[in-house]
Design an enzyme around this catalytic site. Sequence first.
Site, PDB file in Angstrom:
ATOM      1  N   ASP A  45      25.942   5.982  33.246  1.00 35.31           N
ATOM      2  CA  ASP A  45      24.759   6.826  33.070  1.00 35.31           C
ATOM      3  C   ASP A  45      24.408   6.978  31.591  1.00 35.31           C
ATOM      4  O   ASP A  45      25.221   6.693  30.725  1.00 35.31           O
ATOM      5  CB  ASP A  45      25.033   8.224  33.636  1.00 35.31           C
ATOM      6  CG  ASP A  45      24.879   8.270  35.145  1.00 35.31           C
ATOM      7  OD1 ASP A  45      24.408   7.281  35.726  1.00 35.31           O
ATOM      8  OD2 ASP A  45      25.235   9.306  35.731  1.00 35.31           O
ATOM      9  N   LYS A  67      18.979   7.521  34.262  1.00 39.40           N
ATOM     10  CA  LYS A  67      18.863   8.882  34.768  1.00 39.40           C
ATOM     11  C   LYS A  67      18.748   9.895  33.651  1.00 39.40           C
ATOM     12  O   LYS A  67      19.525  10.810  33.518  1.00 39.40           O
ATOM     13  CB  LYS A  67      20.012   9.261  35.725  1.00 39.40           C
ATOM     14  CG  LYS A  67      19.800   8.662  37.077  1.00 39.40           C
ATOM     15  CD  LYS A  67      19.962   9.668  38.172  1.00 39.40           C
ATOM     16  CE  LYS A  67      21.327   9.544  38.785  1.00 39.40           C
ATOM     17  NZ  LYS A  67      22.157  10.649  38.719  1.00 39.40           N
ATOM     18  N   MET A 180      21.763  21.464  31.663  1.00 33.51           N
ATOM     19  CA  MET A 180      20.389  20.961  31.819  1.00 33.51           C
ATOM     20  C   MET A 180      19.358  22.051  31.580  1.00 33.51           C
ATOM     21  O   MET A 180      18.303  22.079  32.206  1.00 33.51           O
ATOM     22  CB  MET A 180      20.184  20.369  33.232  1.00 33.51           C
ATOM     23  CG  MET A 180      21.064  19.169  33.483  1.00 33.51           C
ATOM     24  SD  MET A 180      20.943  18.544  35.161  1.00 33.51           S
ATOM     25  CE  MET A 180      22.055  19.641  36.036  1.00 33.51           C
TER      26      MET A 180
HETATM   27  N1  SAH Z   1      28.809  15.889  34.876  1.00 36.11           N
HETATM   28  C1  SAH Z   1      28.435  16.400  33.557  1.00 36.11           C
HETATM   29  C2  SAH Z   1      27.137  17.180  33.576  1.00 36.11           C
HETATM   30  C3  SAH Z   1      25.929  16.382  33.999  1.00 36.11           C
HETATM   31  S1  SAH Z   1      24.465  17.333  33.904  1.00 36.11           S
HETATM   32  C4  SAH Z   1      29.583  17.244  33.013  1.00 36.11           C
HETATM   33  O1  SAH Z   1      30.519  17.550  33.726  1.00 36.11           O
HETATM   34  O2  SAH Z   1      29.531  17.597  31.832  1.00 36.11           O
HETATM   35  C5  SAH Z   1      23.889  16.969  32.283  1.00 36.11           C
HETATM   36  C6  SAH Z   1      23.958  18.190  31.389  1.00 36.11           C
HETATM   37  O3  SAH Z   1      25.294  18.374  30.905  1.00 36.11           O
HETATM   38  C7  SAH Z   1      23.137  18.088  30.131  1.00 36.11           C
HETATM   39  O4  SAH Z   1      21.782  18.374  30.373  1.00 36.11           O
HETATM   40  C8  SAH Z   1      23.788  19.133  29.258  1.00 36.11           C
HETATM   41  O5  SAH Z   1      23.395  20.429  29.661  1.00 36.11           O
HETATM   42  C9  SAH Z   1      25.247  18.963  29.626  1.00 36.11           C
HETATM   43  N2  SAH Z   1      25.973  18.091  28.685  1.00 36.11           N
HETATM   44  C10 SAH Z   1      26.706  17.014  29.001  1.00 36.11           C
HETATM   45  N3  SAH Z   1      27.274  16.469  27.902  1.00 36.11           N
HETATM   46  C11 SAH Z   1      26.877  17.241  26.858  1.00 36.11           C
HETATM   47  C12 SAH Z   1      27.130  17.217  25.458  1.00 36.11           C
HETATM   48  N4  SAH Z   1      27.910  16.288  24.890  1.00 36.11           N
HETATM   49  N5  SAH Z   1      26.566  18.187  24.687  1.00 36.11           N
HETATM   50  C13 SAH Z   1      25.781  19.126  25.229  1.00 36.11           C
HETATM   51  N6  SAH Z   1      25.505  19.193  26.544  1.00 36.11           N
HETATM   52  C14 SAH Z   1      26.054  18.277  27.354  1.00 36.11           C
END
Ligand code: SAH
Length: 263
Positions: A45, A67, A180
Amino acid sequence: MTERQANAGPAAGRVYLVGAGPGDPELLTLRAVRLLQQTEVIVYDHLVSSAVLDFVSPSAERIYAGKRRNEHTMRQEQINALLIKLALEGKHVVRLKGGDPFIFGRGGEELQALAAHGVAFEVVPGVTAASGVSSYAGIPLTHRDFAQSCLFVTGHLKDGTADLDWPSLVRPNQTVVVYMGLGGLADICRQMMAHGAAPDLPIAVVQDGSIASQRVVTGTLADIPERVAREGLRSPCLTIIGHVVSLHDTLAWFRPDRSSTAA
Ligand code: SAH
């Protein structure tokens, strides 16, 4: 014989649903690194950092499933179909997702599709953004002086408004982590204040947590939308709401400008 029966048995393919963590490749699990080095196809992704992809075997086939918000390179059904097809061809596939695949990652839906087609799979958890990003921002989510519980919610907007259980979000002694939530930040702040949260409740928005471009903007429910707009933060951003955010001032330790230097 059906295609599925023909591929059953020892030569059958398998899908590894792997969490890539928030960005810093040092946060990958050993299992994830081994699989990235040994697996012949990687479907990843947009949230997976380039530093994590550096661990993929040079001979592996890399397929970008995309995505980004409003820009779905492959629809979810297409991704499911691709994973099923590759596995039924006998391939071993890593399905690589940012953070943890079971936290707002639709990993469960992909596994349901695989299960429906009799495809074998394994799950490798990853460091989810709430955990990894808050660590790198120096914000202990449940420091006991401030919070006894922590909520993970999605701020993904439907029809222009976030549809959240506002009364549960404004409970005292709690930390709220919004995934998000950048697009809906102003709406979330307004709704929380409308449901009784103090306008001066601390809030942090962290962009690109754990990698060199990490930025942390702190403020209050009343002023954070303006601060974030002024700083020009962009996705991905994680929002942390609650009094624990005040600890960032003393506990911030990560120096993004030095992140490329190995310890
Ligand atoms: N499965 C992922 C989340 C997917 S949804 C997890 O467990 O982290 C995607 C959201 O995750 C983004 O919109 C943001 O809110 C957050 N996110 C993921 N990685 C990030 C990062 N390095 N810094 C800030 N926000 C992050």
